[in-house]
Design an enzyme around this catalytic site. Sequence first.
Site, PDB file in Angstrom:
ATOM      1  N   MET A   8      41.984  41.212  31.861  1.00  0.00           N
ATOM      2  CA  MET A   8      42.101  39.904  32.495  1.00  0.00           C
ATOM      3  C   MET A   8      43.563  39.463  32.517  1.00  0.00           C
ATOM      4  O   MET A   8      44.412  40.078  31.918  1.00  0.00           O
ATOM      5  CB  MET A   8      41.255  38.857  31.751  1.00  0.00           C
ATOM      6  CG  MET A   8      39.788  39.213  31.684  1.00  0.00           C
ATOM      7  SD  MET A   8      39.002  39.136  33.295  1.00  0.00           S
ATOM      8  CE  MET A   8      38.587  37.403  33.365  1.00  0.00           C
ATOM      9  N   CYS A   9      43.811  38.363  33.176  1.00  0.00           N
ATOM     10  CA  CYS A   9      45.181  37.904  33.360  1.00  0.00           C
ATOM     11  C   CYS A   9      45.331  36.530  32.713  1.00  0.00           C
ATOM     12  O   CYS A   9      44.384  35.980  32.168  1.00  0.00           O
ATOM     13  CB  CYS A   9      45.481  37.780  34.844  1.00  0.00           C
ATOM     14  SG  CYS A   9      45.022  39.243  35.769  1.00  0.00           S
ATOM     15  N   GLN A  10      46.526  36.003  32.744  1.00  0.00           N
ATOM     16  CA  GLN A  10      46.700  34.611  32.313  1.00  0.00           C
ATOM     17  C   GLN A  10      47.475  33.833  33.363  1.00  0.00           C
ATOM     18  O   GLN A  10      48.342  34.378  34.054  1.00  0.00           O
ATOM     19  CB  GLN A  10      47.395  34.559  30.950  1.00  0.00           C
ATOM     20  CG  GLN A  10      46.468  35.025  29.821  1.00  0.00           C
ATOM     21  CD  GLN A  10      46.834  34.425  28.456  1.00  0.00           C
ATOM     22  OE1 GLN A  10      47.507  33.401  28.349  1.00  0.00           O
ATOM     23  NE2 GLN A  10      46.375  35.073  27.406  1.00  0.00           N
ATOM     24  N   HIS A  25      51.945  33.921  36.644  1.00  0.00           N
ATOM     25  CA  HIS A  25      50.808  34.798  36.373  1.00  0.00           C
ATOM     26  C   HIS A  25      51.297  36.040  35.650  1.00  0.00           C
ATOM     27  O   HIS A  25      52.299  36.635  36.046  1.00  0.00           O
ATOM     28  CB  HIS A  25      50.179  35.195  37.728  1.00  0.00           C
ATOM     29  CG  HIS A  25      48.963  36.069  37.615  1.00  0.00           C
ATOM     30  ND1 HIS A  25      49.055  37.441  37.599  1.00  0.00           N
ATOM     31  CD2 HIS A  25      47.639  35.765  37.539  1.00  0.00           C
ATOM     32  CE1 HIS A  25      47.818  37.940  37.519  1.00  0.00           C
ATOM     33  NE2 HIS A  25      46.949  36.946  37.485  1.00  0.00           N
ATOM     34  N   ASN A  76      42.681  34.265  37.798  1.00  0.00           N
ATOM     35  CA  ASN A  76      42.228  34.980  36.614  1.00  0.00           C
ATOM     36  C   ASN A  76      40.716  35.103  36.714  1.00  0.00           C
ATOM     37  O   ASN A  76      40.022  34.129  37.007  1.00  0.00           O
ATOM     38  CB  ASN A  76      42.666  34.181  35.368  1.00  0.00           C
ATOM     39  CG  ASN A  76      41.772  34.410  34.166  1.00  0.00           C
ATOM     40  OD1 ASN A  76      40.588  34.069  34.183  1.00  0.00           O
ATOM     41  ND2 ASN A  76      42.319  34.966  33.127  1.00  0.00           N
TER      42      ASN A  76
END
Lengths: 255, 255
Positions: B1-3, B77, B108
């Site tokens: 996943m991303c932030q 991001h 996200n």
Amino acid sequence: MCQLLGMNSLKPARLSFSLEGFLRRGGETDEHADGWGIALYEDRRCQLLIDELPSARSPLAEWIQLYSGRSRNVIAHIRKATQGSISATNCHPFLRHLWGQEWSFAHNGNLDVSKLPAPVCFTPCGQTDSEHAFCLLLDGLFSRFGRQAPGLAQLSQTLAELARLIAAAGSFNFVLSNGEWLFTHRSTELHYLQRAYPFGRAHLLDCPLGIDFSRHNEQDDRMIIVATRPLTDEHWQPLPVGELAVFAEGRRVAC
Amino acid sequence: MCQLLGMNSLKPARLSFSLEGFLRRGGETDEHADGWGIALYEDRRCQLLIDELPSARSPLAEWIQLYSGRSRNVIAHIRKATQGSISATNCHPFLRHLWGQEWSFAHNGNLDVSKLPAPVCFTPCGQTDSEHAFCLLLDGLFSRFGRQAPGLAQLSQTLAELARLIAAAGSFNFVLSNGEWLFTHRSTELHYLQRAYPFGRAHLLDCPLGIDFSRHNEQDDRMIIVATRPLTDEHWQPLPVGELAVFAEGRRVAC
């Protein structure tokens, strides 16, 4: 007026040497000190960097020279404001998306926008005649080809027709790329140069800096450099007035 | 996943402190090392910077901390790739133009694009579910409002409807801006914080760095920070699940 720089290369390459001379014209060896910008295509993705500072004194320019990757296509512009305020919004290159491609464009010259139609699908964010013309070019492509990207021959022919129409409203020197091909149009001043095997030596015209390209290139490297005015003591050729020129894989192709 | 990270400020401001902690999560204090990007709005113009390197080791990140100007809106991001290869084309934020405005978007979560319609007017350049969703949002806005930009109330209502539809295909946390307003949507995790008078002290959670905001702000400064996970020991609040949140002039507004 402004100055333009473009590169189209067969293999990913760094433009450092020519860029060094070009950026000095932004406030050091010439008067184009109202901001600058560069579109660097890493693969097909466009990294667009804009700075309101004169390029000769820009920390961003230093950063690019130190850290930017290799590109197959580059468009750069140093600005001397004629239409539109001095702000990042009015700095070239401009960027738009069409057919899943990132299109960038920089212009030198003056257009009387009162003689041009208003863009419909692609609309300007700033106040320049240049962004207006860019939006008209993309409007014309979209109106002609719809959602399906054409091949190079059809694309070039349509761009040539659109450029001719817009150039009737003034002076229209431009460099345009979609990350694969480089298109240029000359109204008043635009030169190009091919660097290919056997590579030779060159010296910048704007500062005492020389390079031996044979030490930095392989036999199958090949690239085109386009600039408003020659940047080096190499064999630059003027582009034909009133014509679109097309560059692909580091060479000029018929359009 | 991303932030995700977002900022909306009443006055142009630098995000240096929060950004410092955020960027360390890209390969140093957390695992989001597959590239990063930031959209900095200087006035209404978006400077979009993308780097495939982990943000914690990125020279571009250093340059931004040293030289970037003040912004009223920021979107950033850090990526841990789930859909689409590791390449600049697939790094967020994504950028598109609508109504003479520059829209940027970062996501996200994971969306099942087979459950979503294909974008029509705005088409993706890369392979991510995220860019697909962004294009659908803009398609929806263009289809609803045509060539005339709506006011904030109508815009927010339509974005909320579009976000709900897209979120049915998976997890849809996003930050979106047009340079004036910041919109967010939470499916799983998203927090926000307002910094306003009287300003206090804060410490980053990701490194031993503290700041006294009262020494760096004036009485009428006011800003919102949005982040996937809190970045400091300040009073972060979770955003409501399944809702669009709207931020203007450094505060949350009803939508």
